[in-house]
Design an enzyme around this catalytic site. Sequence first.
Site, PDB file in Angstrom:
ATOM      1  NE  ARG A 116       6.746  10.527  -4.370  1.00 54.53           N
ATOM      2  CZ  ARG A 116       5.653  10.358  -5.140  1.00 54.53           C
ATOM      3  NH1 ARG A 116       4.514  10.015  -4.601  1.00 54.53           N
ATOM      4  NH2 ARG A 116       5.718  10.509  -6.447  1.00 54.53           N
ATOM      5  CB  SER A 171      -0.950  -0.049   1.188  1.00 57.86           C
ATOM      6  OG  SER A 171      -1.690  -1.236   1.094  1.00 57.86           O
ATOM      7  CG  ASP A 207      -4.361   0.173   0.937  1.00 53.33           C
ATOM      8  OD1 ASP A 207      -4.195   0.849  -0.090  1.00 53.33           O
ATOM      9  OD2 ASP A 207      -4.170   0.636   2.089  1.00 53.33           O
TER      10      ASP A 207
HETATM   11  C1  BGC Z   1      -0.292   5.250  -0.107  1.00 52.24           C
HETATM   12  C2  BGC Z   1      -1.391   4.538  -0.876  1.00 52.24           C
HETATM   13  C3  BGC Z   1      -2.282   3.761   0.087  1.00 52.24           C
HETATM   14  C4  BGC Z   1      -2.770   4.664   1.216  1.00 52.24           C
HETATM   15  C5  BGC Z   1      -3.652   3.928   2.206  1.00 52.24           C
HETATM   16  C6  BGC Z   1      -0.868   6.056   1.062  1.00 52.24           C
HETATM   17  O1  BGC Z   1       0.164   6.573   1.821  1.00 52.24           O
HETATM   18  O2  BGC Z   1       0.406   6.133  -0.963  1.00 52.24           O
HETATM   19  O3  BGC Z   1      -0.837   3.659  -1.832  1.00 52.24           O
HETATM   20  O4  BGC Z   1      -3.363   3.237  -0.632  1.00 52.24           O
HETATM   21  O5  BGC Z   1      -1.670   5.212   1.891  1.00 52.24           O
HETATM   22  O6  BGC Z   1      -3.005   2.844   2.785  1.00 52.24           O
END
Ligand code: BGC
Length: 420
Positions: free
Chosen positions: A108, A93, A146
């Site tokens: 990143r 995620s 996610d």
């Molecule tokens: C990430 C996402 C993720 C979200 C929730 C963010 O910091 O960049 O990819 O879906 O957090 O977990």
Amino acid sequence: MIPGWVMDYPTGSETGEYLAIDFGGTNLRTVRVTLLGDSKFTFKFDKFEIPADIRVGKSDDLWEFMAASLDTFVKQEFKDGVEGKLPLGFTFSYPASQDAINEGVLQRWTKGLDVDDVEGHDVVPLLQKAIDDKKTPVTVVALINDTTGTLVASKYTHPDTVMGLIFGTGVNGAYYDYASAIPKLEGKLPEDIAIEGTPMAINCEYGAFDNEHVSLPRTKYDIQIDNESPRPGQQAYEKMIAGYYLGEVLRLILLEWYGEGLVFEGQDISGLQTAFAMDTSYPSRIEENGENFVSTLFKESFNIDVNEIEANLIHDLCALIGTRASRLSICGVAAIIKKSGLTSGKLAADGSVFNKYPKFKERATTGLNDIFNWGGEPDTYPFQFFHAEDGSGVGAAVIACLTEKRIAAGKSVGTIQSKL
Ligand code: BGC
């Protein structure tokens, strides 16, 4: 906005045995999902706390930790061994660019993670190598965000789901668009995907909205949090609303008030001086349990005596932090509604802030109505939040299953240039 390479809608009839790794918040989860068809499933999981030194350590240690946790889980779940290899959906995620379902180059780190030498690399081979080194009989078949997992898992059980949303440690949303409508994929799509009407799940990565700071009015606390984070200038919107940061907003405001002689006069507040000394459970529990709870909490956690006036003030402040977060949070949802042209549907939401912050859902619902002016009673609004199915486990399994089916049918799962 990242194409997620999920190009089918789940029907609920998917079946099979799958594993998932869920990596993206405070804990690592290993999950075993059995899809039973008929929109039903069973699942079992193990939770492993991610040690602080791994969160900011070296790449090899991270993958070794993940593979070791998975190996323990597989040995415990499949005591009689495994025939062949088990398919695994990897819920990662963080923003990862994908040219195919089974790859993802980390753009990143977000949410305070800072592991060396992973940004700019495809994370699937890194995990697969660590798994192979342990001789664990598992193949990573899909990399999943996610939000995409939440969208697909919730659609497996509730077909009228139109978005998968996470309001947790981080924030983000996913929805289905059409592959042919994605400008950045023009000229890159294999024929079987390019045909009109092929759906494509989009991981919006809207936590990075307004990194240029042209739209959202930031407070000095938002600016300080950003400046002191491992990636200043990134995830501007997320840093204003996500669970990773809300306790820190509260802490910074209290420190300022203390400095101005407004609260905790003459007391030792050293316990409050450490960054992130309060996680989001602080403002959320304070709002939930009322003014009296503030004194108990501050005494127990920081040995600070809080008088009645201070307790009221802190309680109101937490309500304000929660209100701002929930109302700002729905800007991303509203943007997807406008962009997609959707007119109704279920909004599958998950994450600690959605699940635990008092009144989050009500405030977000009111906020959406303030944008779209539907009027009437909230339960008649065309878009309704509901608590999502477990996207990172069940969603990963359903996506792994959809991917296997596509491959078996000879269909593509990525761009023309991707390996598959
Ligand atoms: C990430 C996402 C993720 C979200 C929730 C963010 O910091 O960049 O990819 O879906 O957090 O977990």
